[in-house]
Design an enzyme around this catalytic site. Structure first.
Site, short mmCIF file in Angstrom:
data_model
loop_
_atom_site.label_atom_id
_atom_site.label_comp_id
_atom_site.label_asym_id
_atom_site.label_seq_id
_atom_site.Cartn_x
_atom_site.Cartn_y
_atom_site.Cartn_z
N GLU A 40 -67.60 -66.95 6.96
CA GLU A 40 -66.84 -67.99 6.28
C GLU A 40 -67.81 -68.64 5.29
OE1 GLU A 40 -65.29 -70.94 8.96
OE2 GLU A 40 -64.55 -72.17 7.30
N ARG A 267 -73.94 -64.49 21.23
CA ARG A 267 -74.52 -64.96 19.98
C ARG A 267 -76.01 -65.22 20.17
NH1 ARG A 267 -71.22 -68.60 17.73
NH2 ARG A 267 -72.80 -69.74 16.62
N LYS A 277 -73.44 -73.61 11.15
CA LYS A 277 -73.41 -74.08 9.76
C LYS A 277 -73.02 -75.55 9.70
CE LYS A 277 -71.43 -69.90 8.32
NZ LYS A 277 -69.98 -69.95 8.51
P1 ATP Z 1 -71.34 -71.11 12.30
O1 ATP Z 1 -71.04 -71.95 13.48
O2 ATP Z 1 -72.80 -71.02 12.02
O3 ATP Z 1 -70.52 -71.46 11.11
P2 ATP Z 1 -69.53 -69.01 12.64
O4 ATP Z 1 -69.41 -67.99 13.70
O5 ATP Z 1 -68.49 -70.01 12.49
O6 ATP Z 1 -70.95 -69.66 12.77
P3 ATP Z 1 -68.98 -67.24 10.51
O7 ATP Z 1 -69.32 -67.39 9.09
O8 ATP Z 1 -67.57 -67.25 10.92
O9 ATP Z 1 -69.77 -68.36 11.24
O10 ATP Z 1 -69.71 -65.97 11.13
C1 ATP Z 1 -69.74 -64.71 10.55
C2 ATP Z 1 -70.11 -63.72 11.60
O11 ATP Z 1 -71.39 -64.03 12.13
C3 ATP Z 1 -69.14 -63.76 12.75
O12 ATP Z 1 -68.76 -62.43 13.05
C4 ATP Z 1 -69.90 -64.36 13.88
O13 ATP Z 1 -69.54 -63.80 15.10
C5 ATP Z 1 -71.36 -64.05 13.54
N1 ATP Z 1 -72.26 -65.09 14.04
C6 ATP Z 1 -72.26 -66.40 13.74
N2 ATP Z 1 -73.21 -67.05 14.42
C7 ATP Z 1 -73.85 -66.13 15.17
C8 ATP Z 1 -74.94 -66.17 16.09
N3 ATP Z 1 -75.58 -67.30 16.39
N4 ATP Z 1 -75.34 -65.01 16.66
C9 ATP Z 1 -74.70 -63.85 16.38
N5 ATP Z 1 -73.68 -63.74 15.53
C10 ATP Z 1 -73.24 -64.87 14.93
MG MG Z 2 -67.33 -71.18 11.41
#
Ligand code: ATP
Ligand code: MG
Length: 570
Positions: A40, A267, A277
């Site tokens: 995202e 994760r 983020k």
């Molecule tokens: P954040 O909370 O940092 O925004 P998110 O999962 O909401 O994380 P996305 O941009 O939706 O962020 O994530 C893109 C991809 O990265 C998703 O497939 C998610 O599963 C993976 N991802 C995000 N954070 C992690 C993490 N800490 N370890 C492994 N994979 C991750």
């Molecule tokens: Mg997110």
């Protein structure tokens, strides 16, 4: 297929790869492997994303498949072009390439809407005009079933009319939502008539003001995978409960191809930092750090500016591996991966961070010698050297002198000898102090002229070697000593009512030394050059702020795990 080594033992694959190999064997997708990385664009990528990138792009590489880069840009209020651009730069830097497979969920808005009309016509979705609070209240709890909304029994005709007018922009934000018609008493809360579309009058960075009807994550995500014909969808453990709604949506819109198979993995959670983020954006906006690429940030941009290489990040991801149980990763493992990688690639240089003047009294005033000093120790199999000037006045590290040394101190002290790295053995003859403060301001030393590159002729042993630079030739430099961003491993620990994770920030995560003194060979190296400053750590010249004549170095990592010592002592 698992490979056998010479002993006939089977190399263990992680459970995701085992699953893929199984699917290839059974021909589930005709042998095809198609993955995706679906960020995202609401912030910069961090090292947790790196794990997902390495997994998705890595798997595609290993099984001759493809990996899409897909922006999940369904929230017009948070998605920006800056985030989109930074993410592409970061993925490329990590060494991966999506080739022509760049996709945006915002290109699927029309398709999401068409499917929504289909659901409405088939009485599988309805327009709810309840407020957000009313919807929340009727949803029930884990132990209590929810109750139906008063709008749940609207006819398909009425729903279709409302939906079209929602799309046409006739209603303000929050006036109506489109919901799936499933079961308000469903044991899985996610299945209690989840929201599918919501009204949002905001300018979208790609679609402008064209749309005001935006899809919710649970509706959009599974359809994005279906549209792109993804075979294996890897996501983090929190999404296990959502599988059921994904299946419902795919059934309801009538996706018949072999479905994308979702598999959850743990994760990455790294000690001494936060990986979300939403939290990182707070650190930036509230000024706790200097920006997304502040070298203390766990963002890819921050890590890069800190001097870490993509190889080290990939090596960390490999070491951590993929598992399906939650765990935290020790920060020391990351530092180990960084050192292990920098050791062989970083030329050794001398830099004095806390300078103390040394005068070699028996060395002629205007003499100088240029020493050819190897850039790498013998155990790093690399060539290269640079020329280092020696002269009468030098800088050494203040901590390398003690007036009253303890027994095991093998560096400089009154009457004692020490080896200057790549140069002479010197002896401290006299200590000059500031008459007012008593602070040591200069050491007057003599040198043994026979010891350049040689042991003392009389066989006496010199135990310590210290680094130094020639005062006349040295360059002033700003050195930024970066350390861990948080003072505790888990930033959520030990918080009282009303406090949040920012309370646990490490107040010493940045100490600026200015001016430090570095050897003159560094003068014209391009920004981004990496070094080991002997005995001090690995450093990189700052990609944004360093320039010839105004050098700035970031400490990437110390030479040893200094925090382990702290922990062991306390
Ligand atoms: P954040 O909370 O940092 O925004 P998110 O999962 O909401 O994380 P996305 O941009 O939706 O962020 O994530 C893109 C991809 O990265 C998703 O497939 C998610 O599963 C993976 N991802 C995000 N954070 C992690 C993490 N800490 N370890 C492994 N994979 C991750
Ligand atoms: Mg997110």
């Amino acid at each position: 297929m698992a490979e056998s080594d010479a002993e006939g033992t089977v190399e263990s694959k992680d459970f995701l790869r085992t699953k893929i190999e199984n699917d290839i064997r059974t021909g589930k997708y005709g042998g095809r492997v198609a993955t995706r990385f679906p960020p995202e664009p609401n912030g910069y990528l961090h090292i947790g994303h790196a794990k997902s990138i390495c997994l998705n792009f890595g798997v595609a590489e290993e099984y001759a498949g493809t990996c899409n880069l897909r922006y999940d840009d369904t929230n017009p209020d948070t998605a920006t072009q800056e985030f989109v651009d930074s993410m592409q730069a970061d993925i490329r830097w990590l060494g991966y390439d999506w080739e022509d497979r760049l996709y945006f969920a915002s290109d699927y808005f029309e398709q999401f809407y068409e499917w929504a009309e289909k659901l409405v016509r088939e009485d599988k979705a309805y327009v709810d005009s309840s407020s957000e609070e009313e919807i929340r209240e009727l949803r029930g709890t884990v132990t209590e079933p929810g109750r139906p909304s008063p709008y749940r029994e609207r006819t398909p005709e009425e729903n279709l009319d409302l939906l079209r007018r929602m799309k046409a922009g006739e209603f303000p934000n929050g006036a109506h939502v489109l919901r799936a018609k499933i079961d308000m008493a469903h044991p899985n809360m996610v299945m209690r008539d989840p929201l599918l579309l919501r009204i949002r009058h905001s300018t979208h960075y790609r679609r402008g003001d064209e749309w005001c009807l935006y899809p919710m994550y649970d509706y959009a995500h599974c359809l994005e995978d279906a549209i792109e014909d993804i075979t294996h969808s890897f996501c983090t453990l929190e999404f296990r409960n959502n599988r059921e709604i994904y299946d419902w949506v795919l059934d309801a819109v009538g996706i018949e191809r072999p479905r994308t198979e979702q598999t959850e993995f743990a994760r990455l959670e790294l000690d001494y930092t936060v990986l979300s983020k939403r939290r990182l954006i707070r650190l930036v906006n509230e000024g706790h750090v200097a920006g997304w690429d502040d070298p203390r940030m766990p963002t890819i941009a921050g890590i890069r500016r800190r001097g870490v290489t993509p190889e080290a990040v990939r090596s960390l991801c490999e070491k951590v591996g993929v598992a399906d149980v939650k765990s935290r990763t020790d920060y020391a493992l990351f530092e180990y991966a960084i050192r292990d990688d920098l050791n062989w690639r970083s030329p050794r240089r001398l830099a004095v961070l806390d300078p103390l003047k040394v005068v070699i009294t028996d060395y002629p005033e205007d003499a100088e010698e240029w020493i050819d000093a190897p850039s790498f120790p013998r155990d790093v199999d690399k060539e290269g050297s640079r020329r280092m000037p020696f002269s009468r006045e030098l800088w050494i590290e203040r901590a390398d002198f003690m007036e009253e040394p303890p027994r095991k101190f093998h560096r400089l002290a009154p009457g004692r000898e020490v080896r200057l790295r790549h140069a002479y053995v010197i002896r401290c003859d006299e200590v000059v102090k500031d008459p007012e403060t008593g602070e040591v301001i200069e050491l007057r030393c003599s040198h043994d002229p026979a010891t350049m590159g040689a042991n003392p002729a009389d066989g006496r042993r010199i135990k310590g070697t210290i680094h130094w630079v020639s005062a006349r030739h040295a360059l002033p430099a700003e050195v930024r000593l970066y350390d861990r961003l948080f003072a505790v491993a888990d930033p959520d620990e030990g918080l009282e009512e009303g406090e949040d994770f920012t309370k646990n920030l490490n107040p010493e995560s940045l100490v600026v030394v200015n001016p430090a003194r570095v050897e003159p060979s560094l003068a014209d190296d391009p920004p981004g050059s990496r070094y080991q400053f002997e005995r001090s750590g690995y450093f990189v010249s700052d990609a944004s702020d360093s320039a010839p004549g105004a050098l700035v170095f970031n400490r990437t990592v110390t030479l040893r795990d200094s925090w382990a010592k702290i922990a062991a002592r306390s």
